[in-house]
Design an enzyme around this catalytic site. Structure first.
Site, PDB file in Angstrom:
ATOM      1  N   ASP A 143       0.814  -1.209   0.000  1.00 33.33           N
ATOM      2  CA  ASP A 143       0.000   0.000   0.000  1.00 33.33           C
ATOM      3  C   ASP A 143       0.853   1.267   0.000  1.00 33.33           C
ATOM      4  O   ASP A 143       2.000   1.258   0.450  1.00 33.33           O
ATOM      5  CB  ASP A 143      -0.921   0.023   1.221  1.00 33.33           C
ATOM      6  CG  ASP A 143      -1.931  -1.106   1.226  1.00 33.33           C
ATOM      7  OD1 ASP A 143      -2.246  -1.608   0.133  1.00 33.33           O
ATOM      8  OD2 ASP A 143      -2.385  -1.482   2.319  1.00 33.33           O
ATOM      9  N   LYS A 144       0.240   2.343  -0.454  1.00 27.53           N
ATOM     10  CA  LYS A 144       0.915   3.643  -0.501  1.00 27.53           C
ATOM     11  C   LYS A 144       1.544   4.013   0.840  1.00 27.53           C
ATOM     12  O   LYS A 144       2.703   4.422   0.901  1.00 27.53           O
ATOM     13  CB  LYS A 144      -0.101   4.718  -0.912  1.00 27.53           C
ATOM     14  CG  LYS A 144       0.418   6.143  -0.800  1.00 27.53           C
ATOM     15  CD  LYS A 144      -0.687   7.152  -1.072  1.00 27.53           C
ATOM     16  CE  LYS A 144      -0.191   8.571  -0.828  1.00 27.53           C
ATOM     17  NZ  LYS A 144      -1.274   9.577  -1.026  1.00 27.53           N
TER      18      LYS A 144
END
Length: 367
Positions: A171-172
């Site tokens: 994830d970011k």
């Protein structure tokens, strides 16, 4: 048949559906055509979700149904549901709330922390806040843009070629290790190991609450939350909804109101650790999407509330780091294991909790 082939996988990425309801933007004339197909004259009646699943090879039927429910699938200029039966010469379009964007990946001079590199692959330690691959709202500044710059002199590496590049994603706002394949052979070999679950990955996570057991296993299918498309949800394994997922955890350190865990994945589903921890009542600290930015455990005093807010300020994201990564080299077969240091924000957060515990009597945590 008319299509935009570069957008053929638009529904294959969880971040590519519109962020706002189409009805809101349609009134302002702000829906944009991203994909179009004209049905053949001899086409027999068939549900549109099944028809498009055959035409959009990189998009699942479930994703197409979600797009239809969101009002993104139009036939002859009008939105239809997934049970619509296509007819000969129907014109089907995918309509989104943003203009089409040039999809080619351009090299960008972005700092990249390379842990290991050879002729076949590279391992990088991604910082939190960096998107790994271009998508809606993030068409530049991604990890793959940085990789393209790093490998710009390697003629055999084309960042737009799906046969090379990222083998997996995080994830970011998760930091940590990722492996990038430089050759099609490397990507095939590494991809097979991820599919066969022979890779070794562990994460460090700070979660709310004091877990009862020192070790545990969480199992539950993970699928899109029908009430919020930006979140995932755990479903019963017998329900047939979502994809099977298993997470193992082990307690590394206890701080009374929060616990530092090592999490090991058997599977690699979207938001797996975040979703599984939420499901057992222990959301990741600072994980806004899954309720981790609420004060879920602890005191009612103003000083404690201020302490928690200071913690959120030190690490303004979910406290999750991809700590280790292990696999067999796709060409030599040699076992390769990597371990990454914590980023500064997670280090400061854990140190602050250690100091809090040292200055607090154990009676405080009773109950």
């Amino acid at each position: 048949m008319t299509t935009y082939p570069e957008d053929a996988d638009l529904l294959g990425d969880d971040d590519l559906l519109p962020a706002t309801p189409p009805a809101a933007t349609e009134a302002d004339g702000q829906l944009y055509e991203h994909w179009r197909v004209e049905v053949d004259a001899g086409q027999a009646p068939v549900r549109i979700d099944k028809y498009l699943a055959d035409k959009m090879q990189h998009s699942s039927r479930n994703r197409i149904q979600t797009a239809a429910d969101a009002g993104c699938i139009h036939v002859n200029g009008r939105a239809v549901k997934s049970n619509y039966k296509v007819r000969p010469l129907d014109v089907i379009t995918l309509m989104l709330d943003r203009p089409r964007h040039e999809s080619s990946i351009q090299p960008e001079e972005i700092p990249l922390r390379v842990v290991y590199e050879d002729d076949d692959l590279m391992v990088v330690n991604k910082e939190a806040g960096m998107v790994v691959h271009p998508g809606a709202g993030n068409f530049s500044g991604t990890l793959i843009n940085a990789v393209a710059w790093h490998l710009r002199h390697l003629e055999s590496f084309d960042p737009n070629d799906p046969e090379v590049g990222l083998v997996h994603r995080i994830d970011k706002d998760t930091s940590g290790l990722l492996v990038v394949a430089k050759t099609p052979e490397a990507k095939t070999g590494l991809g097979r190991q991820f599919f066969e679950k022979t890779t070794h990955r562990s994460y460090h996570a700070l979660v709310w609450g004091n877990l009862v057991d020192d070790e545990g296993r969480v199992e539950g299918n993970i699928g899109r939350d029908p009430k919020d498309r930006l979140r995932m949800k755990v479903f019963d394994p017998q329900s047939g909804v979502g994809k099977p997922a298993v997470t193992h955890y082990r307690v590394l350190e206890r701080f009374g109101y929060v616990t530092l865990l090592q999490c090991i994945l058997e599977t690699g589903r979207t938001h797996q650790i975040r979703t599984h921890m939420k499901a057992i009542g222990h959301p990741l600290f600072g994980d806004e999407r899954y309720g981790g930015t609420e004060i879920l455990r602890g005191q009612r005093s103003s000083s404690y509330k201020a302490f928690i807010q200071n913690c959120f300020g030190l690490c303004p994201r979910q406290a999750l780091h991809a700590k280790t990564l292990g696999f067999r080299h796709p060409r030599t077969g040699r076992q390769m294991d990597f371990d990454s240091e914590w980023p500064e924000d997670l280090t400061l957060l854990v140190e602050k909790w250690r100091a809090f515990v040292q200055g607090t009597t154990q009676d405080t945590f009773a109950g």
